[in-house]
Design an enzyme around this catalytic site. Sequence first.
Site, PDB file in Angstrom:
ATOM      1  N   LYS A 157       0.826  -1.217   0.000  1.00  9.01           N
ATOM      2  CA  LYS A 157       0.000   0.000   0.000  1.00  9.01           C
ATOM      3  C   LYS A 157       0.857   1.263   0.000  1.00  9.01           C
ATOM      4  CE  LYS A 157      -0.394   0.079   5.024  1.00  9.01           C
ATOM      5  NZ  LYS A 157      -1.099  -0.445   6.187  1.00  9.01           N
ATOM      6  N   ARG A 204      -6.790   0.051  17.254  1.00  9.50           N
ATOM      7  CA  ARG A 204      -7.366   0.213  15.926  1.00  9.50           C
ATOM      8  C   ARG A 204      -8.239  -1.023  15.725  1.00  9.50           C
ATOM      9  NH1 ARG A 204      -3.740   1.005  10.568  1.00  9.50           N
ATOM     10  NH2 ARG A 204      -3.863  -1.263  10.605  1.00  9.50           N
TER      11      ARG A 204
HETATM   12  C1  LIG Z   1      -0.208  -1.064   6.852  1.00 12.64           C
HETATM   13  C2  LIG Z   1      -0.369  -2.353   7.556  1.00 12.64           C
HETATM   14  C3  LIG Z   1       0.740  -3.200   7.706  1.00 12.64           C
HETATM   15  C4  LIG Z   1       2.125  -2.828   7.242  1.00 12.64           C
HETATM   16  O1  LIG Z   1       2.632  -1.795   8.043  1.00 12.64           O
HETATM   17  P1  LIG Z   1       4.114  -1.239   7.846  1.00 12.64           P
HETATM   18  O2  LIG Z   1       4.317  -0.358   8.994  1.00 12.64           O
HETATM   19  O3  LIG Z   1       4.135  -0.549   6.543  1.00 12.64           O
HETATM   20  O4  LIG Z   1       5.030  -2.409   7.852  1.00 12.64           O
HETATM   21  C5  LIG Z   1       0.527  -4.416   8.321  1.00 12.64           C
HETATM   22  N1  LIG Z   1      -0.685  -4.778   8.778  1.00 12.64           N
HETATM   23  C6  LIG Z   1      -1.767  -3.987   8.663  1.00 12.64           C
HETATM   24  C7  LIG Z   1      -3.069  -4.441   9.185  1.00 12.64           C
HETATM   25  C8  LIG Z   1      -1.635  -2.734   8.051  1.00 12.64           C
HETATM   26  O5  LIG Z   1      -2.702  -1.948   7.929  1.00 12.64           O
END
Ligand SMILES: *Cc1c(COP(=O)(O)O)cnc(C)c1O
Length: 364
Positions: free
Chosen positions: A40, A135
């Site tokens: 993402k 969250r």
């Molecule tokens: C964005 C996200 C990740 C990855 O996070 P990073 O900090 O980019 O490694 C992993 N799990 C979930 C649920 C996320 O939303």
Amino acid sequence: MLTHGKNPKLVVDLNKLRHNVEKVQRMCHDKGVEIAGVIKGCTGLLECVEQFERAGCRFIASSRLEQLEPLKENGIQTPLMMIRIPMLSEVADVVRLTDISLNSEIEVLKALNKQAGIQDKKHQVILMADLGDLREGFWDRDELMEAALMVENDLYNLELAGVGTNLGCYGAVAATPEKLNELVAIAERIEEKLGRELEFISGGATSTLPRIIEDNLPSRINLLRVGEGILLAKDLQDLWGYDMSYMHKDAFTLRAEVIEVKDKPTHPVGEIMFDAFGNQPAYEDRGIRKRALLALGKVDYAFPEELIPREAGITVLGASSDHTILDVEDYDGTIEVGDVIEFDLCYATIVYVTNSNNIEKVYI
Ligand SMILES: *Cc1c(COP(=O)(O)O)cnc(C)c1O
């Protein structure tokens, strides 16, 4: 610094990105941990996703279906993971487009099950436990257990692949060994009830990589979902103080073109009211200084203070929607109209830059 072709540009060094994926992948594999490569942060750019696939990630993961949708038809064979809790209104697409999703609502699980039945598919789910970051995830452990048993015993088109957690996103809670042991305890309670092992215990994101580095990850954690720590690898060094010198922090370069160079006052001249975003900022009077204007702005990267000029003597003063203002007084050299200035990006800006139609993507 001169260049030709359309500006602004994002230049992605795919070898550097590939190096980063392989490095994190190897570090984790040595500890029995597989990686879901989270795309993402770079808006799922196909060329970047291919590096995750070539390095052998267990899953390609995103929080947005539209980034996952084009992957299979473009040759990506790695199983796809939806990491944002699905909207009820998108469960059909989650089942159609992805192999596995993270979940925290029984109602959504039932809807996924129904859709999987309609589409004649098995859909894997990981149930999320909220360990305090506040969250997503089940807060009530009994409700999590109830969901696990329901998936296992009643929702025939779903497969309970495991449990997971997310830390360090909203609540800034650290992924300590103690926190992760809570997740393992939850997993083992579920396993006891099911009478079988769960395939995955997914202990977080980049913010869990310190456990790999310090070799104190609870041994049953076997899946991490990593984005920033691969794409940029800056946070663990800059925020956490780990030596990440073996990672490339410059796989992504933003290049923007100078459209004006003039000596100007540093303090606005006239009665100060509001800037383009309705703010009343304060300005330091540093006399007349050389400034350069760039043809891109907040619309392209959102946070001017997070743009990092590659060369010494250049600082970002501010920006409006389509202009960026640099102080170049201390730059050791000349900057002229038509020159190109290079910037490092951070996780907050790269997502905007990769999203911007105004910015051409170039791969080297
Ligand atoms: C964005 C996200 C990740 C990855 O996070 P990073 O900090 O980019 O490694 C992993 N799990 C979930 C649920 C996320 O939303």
